[in-house]
Design a protein around this motif. Structure first.
Motif, PDB file in Angstrom:
ATOM      1  N   THR A 182     -25.658  -6.944 -29.946  1.00 26.66           N
ATOM      2  CA  THR A 182     -25.154  -7.592 -28.073  1.00 26.66           C
ATOM      3  C   THR A 182     -24.920  -8.221 -27.600  1.00 26.66           C
ATOM      4  O   THR A 182     -25.128  -9.093 -26.638  1.00 26.66           O
ATOM      5  N   LEU A 183     -26.426  -8.963 -28.014  1.00 24.59           N
ATOM      6  CA  LEU A 183     -26.699 -10.640 -27.245  1.00 24.59           C
ATOM      7  C   LEU A 183     -25.976 -11.716 -27.491  1.00 24.59           C
ATOM      8  O   LEU A 183     -25.636 -12.756 -27.119  1.00 24.59           O
ATOM      9  N   GLU A 184     -25.821 -11.245 -28.828  1.00 21.67           N
ATOM     10  CA  GLU A 184     -24.671 -12.675 -29.488  1.00 21.67           C
ATOM     11  C   GLU A 184     -23.271 -12.226 -28.289  1.00 21.67           C
ATOM     12  O   GLU A 184     -22.570 -13.569 -27.966  1.00 21.67           O
ATOM     13  N   LYS A 185     -22.929 -11.309 -28.125  1.00 23.66           N
ATOM     14  CA  LYS A 185     -21.617 -11.431 -27.589  1.00 23.66           C
ATOM     15  C   LYS A 185     -21.861 -11.502 -26.137  1.00 23.66           C
ATOM     16  O   LYS A 185     -21.379 -12.282 -25.325  1.00 23.66           O
ATOM     17  N   LEU A 186     -22.806 -10.863 -25.154  1.00 24.24           N
ATOM     18  CA  LEU A 186     -23.643 -11.648 -24.047  1.00 24.24           C
ATOM     19  C   LEU A 186     -23.650 -13.337 -24.315  1.00 24.24           C
ATOM     20  O   LEU A 186     -23.190 -14.464 -22.556  1.00 24.24           O
ATOM     21  N   LEU A 187     -23.901 -13.712 -25.045  1.00 20.98           N
ATOM     22  CA  LEU A 187     -24.241 -15.146 -25.560  1.00 20.98           C
ATOM     23  C   LEU A 187     -22.760 -16.151 -25.177  1.00 20.98           C
ATOM     24  O   LEU A 187     -22.958 -16.837 -24.767  1.00 20.98           O
ATOM     25  N   THR A 188     -22.038 -15.628 -25.554  1.00 21.25           N
ATOM     26  CA  THR A 188     -20.692 -16.132 -25.477  1.00 21.25           C
ATOM     27  C   THR A 188     -19.966 -16.122 -23.996  1.00 21.25           C
ATOM     28  O   THR A 188     -19.059 -17.143 -23.632  1.00 21.25           O
ATOM     29  N   VAL A 199     -30.775 -15.607 -22.429  1.00 28.69           N
ATOM     30  CA  VAL A 199     -30.189 -14.771 -23.271  1.00 28.69           C
ATOM     31  C   VAL A 199     -29.988 -15.174 -24.691  1.00 28.69           C
ATOM     32  O   VAL A 199     -30.998 -14.647 -25.938  1.00 28.69           O
ATOM     33  N   TYR A 200     -30.796 -16.675 -24.843  1.00 29.69           N
ATOM     34  CA  TYR A 200     -30.950 -17.574 -26.376  1.00 29.69           C
ATOM     35  C   TYR A 200     -32.344 -17.088 -26.830  1.00 29.69           C
ATOM     36  O   TYR A 200     -32.625 -16.732 -27.815  1.00 29.69           O
ATOM     37  N   GLU A 201     -33.027 -17.125 -26.004  1.00 31.30           N
ATOM     38  CA  GLU A 201     -34.872 -16.786 -26.445  1.00 31.30           C
ATOM     39  C   GLU A 201     -34.821 -15.132 -26.580  1.00 31.30           C
ATOM     40  O   GLU A 201     -35.681 -15.178 -27.696  1.00 31.30           O
ATOM     41  N   LYS A 202     -33.880 -14.897 -25.724  1.00 31.75           N
ATOM     42  CA  LYS A 202     -34.531 -13.507 -26.362  1.00 31.75           C
ATOM     43  C   LYS A 202     -33.709 -13.046 -28.052  1.00 31.75           C
ATOM     44  O   LYS A 202     -34.140 -12.300 -28.754  1.00 31.75           O
ATOM     45  N   LEU A 203     -32.450 -13.771 -27.842  1.00 31.99           N
ATOM     46  CA  LEU A 203     -31.590 -13.350 -29.268  1.00 31.99           C
ATOM     47  C   LEU A 203     -32.770 -14.262 -30.162  1.00 31.99           C
ATOM     48  O   LEU A 203     -32.655 -13.481 -31.117  1.00 31.99           O
ATOM     49  N   THR A 204     -34.163 -14.791 -30.192  1.00 36.67           N
ATOM     50  CA  THR A 204     -34.191 -15.175 -31.481  1.00 36.67           C
ATOM     51  C   THR A 204     -35.450 -15.182 -30.844  1.00 36.67           C
ATOM     52  O   THR A 204     -35.913 -14.388 -32.583  1.00 36.67           O
ATOM     53  N   ASP A 205     -36.125 -14.252 -30.041  1.00 40.16           N
ATOM     54  CA  ASP A 205     -37.231 -12.940 -30.553  1.00 40.16           C
ATOM     55  C   ASP A 205     -36.502 -12.003 -31.595  1.00 40.16           C
ATOM     56  O   ASP A 205     -37.023 -11.699 -32.593  1.00 40.16           O
TER      57      ASP A 205
END
Length: 305
Positions: A182-188, A199-205
């Motif tokens: 979901t976060l990868e879709k939001l990042l795009t 979003v990138y920080e949350k995805l990294t965590d």
């Protein structure tokens, strides 16, 4: 003419009523479409909330159910097994070499090894503590090898059922993987720099959490697939008799043990005296010198009148 006018007015009224009905139908359809969109949005929101709630409890999906039969449960349980051996041997070096060869043949490995004894001040019986990992399919063969090649004084078997922990870890990984997608879709889709960084920080965590749980799962898999053997080895001159003894055998073995202890004690004293000879000789020289000095000092003193 009046009749034609009335007919025309009636037709106009029908047209107006038909137009109103059509307008109401379109409004109803429009409202229905709007309701469908709103329902879809609410459904998506509910699903998102459910995923978040499931992640908080550690499960995005229902845990895997074990089979009801006892045989099925035994096959699906995740069991970690530990075996502890306390053994004695007269041929310490040979046993250590045999253990090393048997571990390699069984597909296992030595996790840790500690050997003590044979100090600088004197030869002592050696000891060893080994932690060995053996594949479960070969654990019985390895246990039989120890029983045949050394004197097993004590043996214990312990198990740890990690099924619940294993399933919970799997569920957490699945929930985190869904959140990662979901976060990868939001990042795009994110346009602003601030939103992208958030979003990138949350995805990294989330990725770090997935790697952490995956590491725990891999560790449990390794412990489940291999049996851990802890072996305490003592080098002895006479092995301990573990079977039941009658009075005569017990007394005779006790006498032999005491004689062996007395002999070892006498040999230890002789060994100490021999090894301490340089110090004893030096101490003797010092004592002789002191006695000579005392004797000469007495001769020099004048006799008392």
């Amino acid at each position: 003419m009046k009749r034609m006018g009335r007919i025309g007015s009636f037709m106009v009224s029908l047209l107006l009523v038909a137009a109103m009905l059509c307008g109401c139908g379109q409004a109803t359809d429009k409202y229905a479409v709007g309701s469908e969109k709103e329902a879809f949005y609410n459904s998506s929101l509910d699903d998102s909330q459910n995923v978040t709630a499931d992640r908080a409890t550690g499960s995005a999906e229902k845990p895997l159910q074990l089979t009801a039969t006892s045989e099925g449960v035994a096959q699906n349980r995740k069991i970690i097994e530990y075996q502890v051996f306390k053994v004695e041997t007269k041929n310490f070096d040979q046993l250590m070499d045999d253990i090393d060869d048997t571990v390699k043949q069984s597909g296992g490995y030595v996790e840790s090894s500690q050997i003590g004894g044979n100090s600088y001040y004197g030869k002592e019986n050696r000891t060893a503590e080994l932690k060995i990992r053996i594949p479960k399919k070969n654990q019985s063969d390895f246990s039989d090898f120890l029983s045949k090649n050394c004197n097993v004084v004590n043996r214990s078997v312990n198990t740890d059922d990690v099924t619940d922990r294993y399933i919970d870890t799997q569920s957490r990984i699945k929930a985190l993987t869904l959140e990662k997608e979901t976060l990868e879709k939001l990042l795009t889709q994110s346009s602003g720099v601030s939103d992208t960084l958030t979003v990138y920080e949350k995805l990294t965590d989330v990725i770090a959490e997935i790697e952490s749980y995956q590491g725990k799962l891999n560790e449990m898999d390794n412990l489940i697939e291999y049996t851990t053997f802890t072996i305490h080895v003592d080098e002895v001159e006479r092995e301990t008799t573990v079977q039941k003894q009658n009075w005569f055998t017990k007394t005779w073995n006790g006498l032999l043990n005491n004689l062996s202890d007395v002999g070892n004690g006498f040999l230890s004293i002789v060994s100490f005296v021999i090894s301490a000879l340089p110090y004893l000789v030096l101490l003797g020289i010092v004592v002789v010198v002191i006695l000579l000095i005392i004797r000469r000092s007495k001769k020099k003193k004048p006799p008392i009148q």
